[in-house]
Design an enzyme around this catalytic site. Structure first.
Site, short mmCIF file in Angstrom:
data_model
loop_
_atom_site.label_atom_id
_atom_site.label_comp_id
_atom_site.label_asym_id
_atom_site.label_seq_id
_atom_site.Cartn_x
_atom_site.Cartn_y
_atom_site.Cartn_z
N ASP A 1 7.55 -45.29 -15.75
CA ASP A 1 7.87 -46.71 -15.75
C ASP A 1 8.10 -47.27 -17.16
O ASP A 1 7.47 -48.23 -17.57
CB ASP A 1 6.74 -47.48 -15.04
CG ASP A 1 7.22 -48.81 -14.48
OD1 ASP A 1 8.42 -49.05 -14.49
OD2 ASP A 1 6.37 -49.60 -14.05
N PRO B 1 -2.27 -54.36 -10.76
CA PRO B 1 -3.71 -54.35 -10.55
C PRO B 1 -4.51 -53.70 -11.67
O PRO B 1 -5.71 -53.88 -11.75
CB PRO B 1 -3.85 -53.55 -9.25
CG PRO B 1 -2.65 -52.66 -9.23
CD PRO B 1 -1.55 -53.43 -9.87
N ASN B 2 -3.84 -52.92 -12.53
CA ASN B 2 -4.55 -52.26 -13.63
C ASN B 2 -4.50 -53.15 -14.86
O ASN B 2 -3.44 -53.39 -15.42
CB ASN B 2 -3.90 -50.90 -13.91
CG ASN B 2 -3.82 -50.04 -12.66
OD1 ASN B 2 -4.75 -50.01 -11.86
ND2 ASN B 2 -2.69 -49.37 -12.46
N VAL B 3 -5.66 -53.62 -15.27
CA VAL B 3 -5.74 -54.66 -16.31
C VAL B 3 -6.08 -54.05 -17.67
O VAL B 3 -6.89 -53.13 -17.77
CB VAL B 3 -6.81 -55.71 -15.93
CG1 VAL B 3 -6.88 -56.81 -16.97
CG2 VAL B 3 -6.49 -56.31 -14.56
N VAL B 4 -5.45 -54.58 -18.74
CA VAL B 4 -5.75 -54.14 -20.10
C VAL B 4 -6.52 -55.25 -20.82
O VAL B 4 -6.12 -56.41 -20.81
CB VAL B 4 -4.46 -53.81 -20.89
CG1 VAL B 4 -4.81 -53.36 -22.31
CG2 VAL B 4 -3.66 -52.73 -20.17
N LYS C 1 -7.78 -49.99 -20.81
CA LYS C 1 -7.09 -50.14 -19.53
C LYS C 1 -8.05 -49.78 -18.40
O LYS C 1 -8.57 -48.66 -18.34
CB LYS C 1 -5.85 -49.26 -19.46
CG LYS C 1 -5.08 -49.43 -18.15
CD LYS C 1 -3.71 -48.79 -18.21
CE LYS C 1 -2.93 -49.09 -16.94
NZ LYS C 1 -1.55 -48.61 -17.01
N HIS D 1 -1.27 -59.36 -15.32
CA HIS D 1 -2.17 -58.88 -14.27
C HIS D 1 -2.01 -59.73 -13.02
O HIS D 1 -1.49 -60.83 -13.06
CB HIS D 1 -3.62 -58.90 -14.74
CG HIS D 1 -4.13 -60.27 -15.10
ND1 HIS D 1 -3.75 -60.91 -16.27
CD2 HIS D 1 -4.94 -61.13 -14.45
CE1 HIS D 1 -4.33 -62.09 -16.33
NE2 HIS D 1 -5.05 -62.26 -15.23
N GLY D 2 -2.45 -59.19 -11.91
CA GLY D 2 -2.30 -59.86 -10.62
C GLY D 2 -2.08 -58.81 -9.55
O GLY D 2 -2.30 -57.62 -9.77
N GLU D 3 -1.62 -59.24 -8.39
CA GLU D 3 -1.45 -58.31 -7.28
C GLU D 3 -0.45 -57.21 -7.61
O GLU D 3 -0.60 -56.07 -7.19
CB GLU D 3 -1.00 -59.06 -6.03
CG GLU D 3 -2.10 -59.94 -5.43
CD GLU D 3 -1.64 -60.64 -4.16
OE1 GLU D 3 -0.57 -60.28 -3.65
OE2 GLU D 3 -2.34 -61.55 -3.71
#
Length: 488
Positions: free
Chosen positions: A181, A70-73, A87, A65-67
């Site tokens: 992706d 941006p979508n965090v699990v 998510k 995660h980070g810039e």
């Protein structure tokens, strides 16, 4: 996905009227790889998911995660103890609530043993969340690029390639051919250490379908031309995945194709695989990769032909995945808390976050002792050393923390397990595992039932390469923590 799998009891989700028809249907589903014992897709409330993830706590994050991501699990646990992966999308990712629900429900209809399946979603206000099976053994990227104990075996790499090809074949057969992706972070390992394809990649992140986020060096050529992905784009990405498996590195396709053209396969092959595979097997995987990486989308293979090509390459087919991966199986896998899991994966940043939040709550009896001795000048100096150490620890200046805590400890009039614990972690942060182990042991001498002392011992032992001892310390920490939770 981060990790969560489902070993649900069938009685909770299957009709009571299980006659021959249902049994036949289940057998047919199993033959297709479909799962019949998962709960139906459902909607969750934000509050339910907030509780399940302990308020979306930092220590429950299981994804990069980070810039750039941006979508965090998060990992979480429901009331019935079912473990889940949640998510949480960036607020701008899904402006259209209806489209999000439609997409989630469509993906939620898929059920396959080669996938980490979607079991629910949440769409409340600006919140957009997906809920999936939890996969406890992390991502392919972790095991392939950042391995600690042993590199991934060739037989396991071939199994990953086949299982993911089978997952893509299933998705295509169900009308979900677009997978966004595809990369080593999208492949996760279940409780049996079998690789599964994350369902999250089946959800596009915006209204126009422009969801490609990898480095441009690894992006399908047609995406660079049009800004869109097609079903054929997925197999270009599958080709890059085959290169990852072969090389143990993330090699730009253009560079890999040059090596293939020059027949320089030795430069392309992971040196850790020496002696594990025949030239024929390696050559065939390279051939498949180069077919997937064709510039023209129409020249790339479809999933059915990939599966057919990968089946004959499989090695050690009777050996379970957990054995190939060198990971304990089933009941042997500890049910660890956030702190225990952070120690297992040597995530020192997460350990620091948890210890810092805890403060000095575990210094039983020490606070009273401190208040009685504050009147002496010497004691005031000692307390100042501790305060400076705490400030340095908080601001991650671990060298200063070691110096200040050492001044406090050397006076010797007060015994604080948490000071030893903090100095232990500071030593680990400075690559001093022997010193870290000594401090963690001393913390447990002062407070024998303090679970964090055991966990820190485990981290130090992992750092020293003493795997078996580390696992024992980890188990002891887990038992102590469970007793503490039960008694509180």
């Amino acid at each position: 996905m981060g990790c969560y799998c489902s070993k649900f009891t069938s009685c909770c989700f299957i009709s009571e009227h299980n006659g021959p028809v249902n049994e036949a249907k289940n057998a047919e589903n199993e033959e297709k790889g479909e799962i019949s014992d998962l709960p139906s897709f459902r909607e969750f409330s934000v509050e339910q998911l907030r509780i399940a993830t302990s308020g979306f706590a930092f220590e429950n994050i299981v994804s990069e995660h980070g810039e750039k991501a941006p979508n965090v699990v998060y990992k979480g646990k429901m009331d019935n103890q079912r473990r889940i992966a949640v998510k949480r999308f960036n607020r701008s990712a899904w402006p259209d609530a209806r489209q999000f629900m439609e997409e989630a429900k469509a993906v939620g209809q898929l059920r396959n043993h080669r996938m980490a399946n979607l079991i629910g979603c949440c769409c409340e206000g600006d919140e957009r969340l997906l809920v999936a099976e939890f996969m406890p053994h992390e991502t392919l990227a972790k095991h392939l690029f950042h391995w600690e104990a042993q590199p991934m075996k060739w037989a396991m790499r071939l199994r990953v390639a086949l299982y993911i090809a089978e997952a893509l074949e299933y998705c295509t057969s169900k009308g979900r051919a677009l997978y966004h992706d595809l990369n080593a972070y999208r492949i996760v390992f279940d409780y049996d250490c079998n690789p599964r394809l994350s369902c999250f990649g089946l959800m596009k992140n915006s209204r126009d379908g422009k969801s490609y986020s990898t480095n441009l060096a690894f992006t399908p050529p047609e995406y660079l031309r049009t800004g869109r992905v097609t079903p054929e784009s997925v197999f270009y990405s599958f080709g890059t995945l085959l290169l990852d498996l072969l090389s143990g590195k993330h090699i730009p396709p253009s560079h890999a194709l040059d090596l293939i053209k020059d027949r320089n396969l030795q430069m392309l092959t992971d040196s850790c695989l020496e002696g594990q595979f025949s030239t024929d097997g390696g050559t065939e995987l390279v051939r498949l990769a180069s077919r997937c990486l064709q510039y023209e989308p129409r020249e790339r293979p479809n999933p059915k032909s990939l599966v057919a090509a990968l089946i004959p390459l499989q090695k050690e087919t009777e050996v379970p995945s957990h054995t190939l991966m060198g990971i304990p199986h089933g009941e042997e896998v500890l049910s660890l808390s956030a702190l225990g899991e952070a120690c297992l994966r040597m995530d020192l940043t997460a350990i620091h976050e948890i210890i810092e939040k805890l403060g000095y709550k575990d210094d039983e009896g020490v606070t009273t002792e401190l208040s009685f001795q504050m009147w002496t000048n010497q004691m005031q100096d000692t307390l100042n050393s501790k305060k400076k150490g705490d400030a340095a620890f908080r601001h991650k200046d671990f060298r200063v923390a070691i110096e200040c805590y050492t001044q406090f400890i050397d006076v010797g009039t007060m015994m604080s397990p948490t000071v030893f614990g903090r100095r232990s972690l500071s030593h680990l942060m400075n690559d001093m595992p022997e010193e870290a182990l000594n401090d963690a042991v001393q913390a447990q001498v002062i407070s024998p039932v303090w679970h964090i002392a055991s966990y820190l011992q485990a981290s130090a032992l992992f750092a020293l390469g003493r795997e078996n001892e580390a696992q024992i310390a980890l188990k002891e920490g887990s038992i102590l923590e469970e007793k503490r939770t039960t008694n509180s």
